[in-house]
Design an enzyme around this catalytic site. Structure first.
Site, PDB file in Angstrom:
ATOM      1  CE  LYS A   1      42.325  71.596  19.401  1.00  0.00           C
ATOM      2  NZ  LYS A   1      41.958  72.652  19.769  1.00  0.00           N
TER       3      LYS A   1
ATOM      4  CG  HIS B   1      34.052  63.030  21.008  1.00  0.00           C
ATOM      5  ND1 HIS B   1      34.412  62.372  22.149  1.00  0.00           N
ATOM      6  CD2 HIS B   1      33.732  64.167  21.198  1.00  0.00           C
ATOM      7  CE1 HIS B   1      34.236  63.173  22.994  1.00  0.00           C
ATOM      8  NE2 HIS B   1      33.989  64.413  22.633  1.00  0.00           N
ATOM      9  CE1 TYR B   2      39.448  68.972  22.514  1.00  0.00           C
ATOM     10  CE2 TYR B   2      41.346  67.272  22.733  1.00  0.00           C
ATOM     11  CZ  TYR B   2      41.014  68.741  22.763  1.00  0.00           C
ATOM     12  OH  TYR B   2      41.826  69.577  23.068  1.00  0.00           O
ATOM     13  CG  LEU B   3      42.471  63.194  20.155  1.00  0.00           C
ATOM     14  CD1 LEU B   3      43.219  61.672  20.595  1.00  0.00           C
ATOM     15  CD2 LEU B   3      43.415  64.231  20.340  1.00  0.00           C
TER      16      LEU B   3
END
Length: 216
Positions: free
Chosen positions: A130, A125-127
């Site tokens: 980003k 979810h973070y990638l």
């Protein structure tokens, strides 16, 4: 001197960026802060600060700003909602404000594997967030540099790195060295409109970035 706005100035990497810029003869750092009580941190360093919340309105923070370093993040302990609000939508807001203010360069601290978020399930979810922010910057029309480091460590920086558009390996790099890469990317001819990965290595940061820039 060029005025550099640092988003994420209170974070571990952002603070290192401020320290480097504060001893520079070419750049004047301005810390983007979210809370009034954070102002004292930078007052003590004799660094100017400007109030603005990436989850709110940031249209006013670009006054007099020449370039931006985005090193903000919701942190590893927050859920997907906060990651989207800060790392994705907050970044987009700041990009829009920078574009409106015609800033000369926008440096984004991103991460490795944004091109394939599912390769790291625990960070997917973070990638994804980003990647969305990175793509938005690429398409913004702003002059940009996107730095995609491996896992960040708090080890002492050795100023020796390995950089490439794609390294095809995993590894780590110190926050010190990432901060130096971000600052060095402010130089106009270096890594212009480029995205690249970075790990600890054997080459000096300056020569690594000059060599990468020459490859276009």
């Amino acid at each position: 001197m060029e005025n550099i706005l640092i988003a994420g100035a209170t974070g571990a990497t952002g603070k290192r960026v401020i320290e480097i810029l504060n001893s520079s003869e070419s750049f004047n750092p301005l810390a983007l802060i979210r809370k009034e009580e954070q102002k004292q941190i930078f007052d003590d360093m004799e660094v100017e600060s400007v109030m603005g919340d990436l989850e709110g309105d940031v249209s006013h923070v670009m006054k007099g700003i020449d370039k931006v370093i985005f090193a903000a993040g919701s942190g590893s302990k927050t859920g997907p909602d906060k990651t989207i609000a800060v790392d994705q939508e907050g970044a987009k807001k700041l990009i829009d404000a920078a574009k409106k203010a015609k800033v000369k360069k926008f440096i984004m601290l991103s991460a490795m594997n944004t091109d394939n978020p599912s390769a790291v399930p625990e960070l997917e979810h973070y990638l994804k967030a980003k990647k969305e922010a990175d793509d938005y910057l690429r398409e913004s029309g702003l002059t940009y540099t996107i730095v995609q480091p491996g896992r960040l460590s708090d080890d002492l920086g050795l100023a020796k790195v390995k950089v490439a558009k794609k390294l095809n390996e995993r590894g780590e790099i110190s926050r010190d060295d990432v901060a130096f890469i971000l600052v060095m990317s402010l130089a106009d001819p270096l890594v212009k409109n480029m995205s690249f990965e970075a790990l600890e290595g054997e080459e000096s940061i300056k020569s690594a970035l000059i060599e990468l820039s020459s490859l276009g």
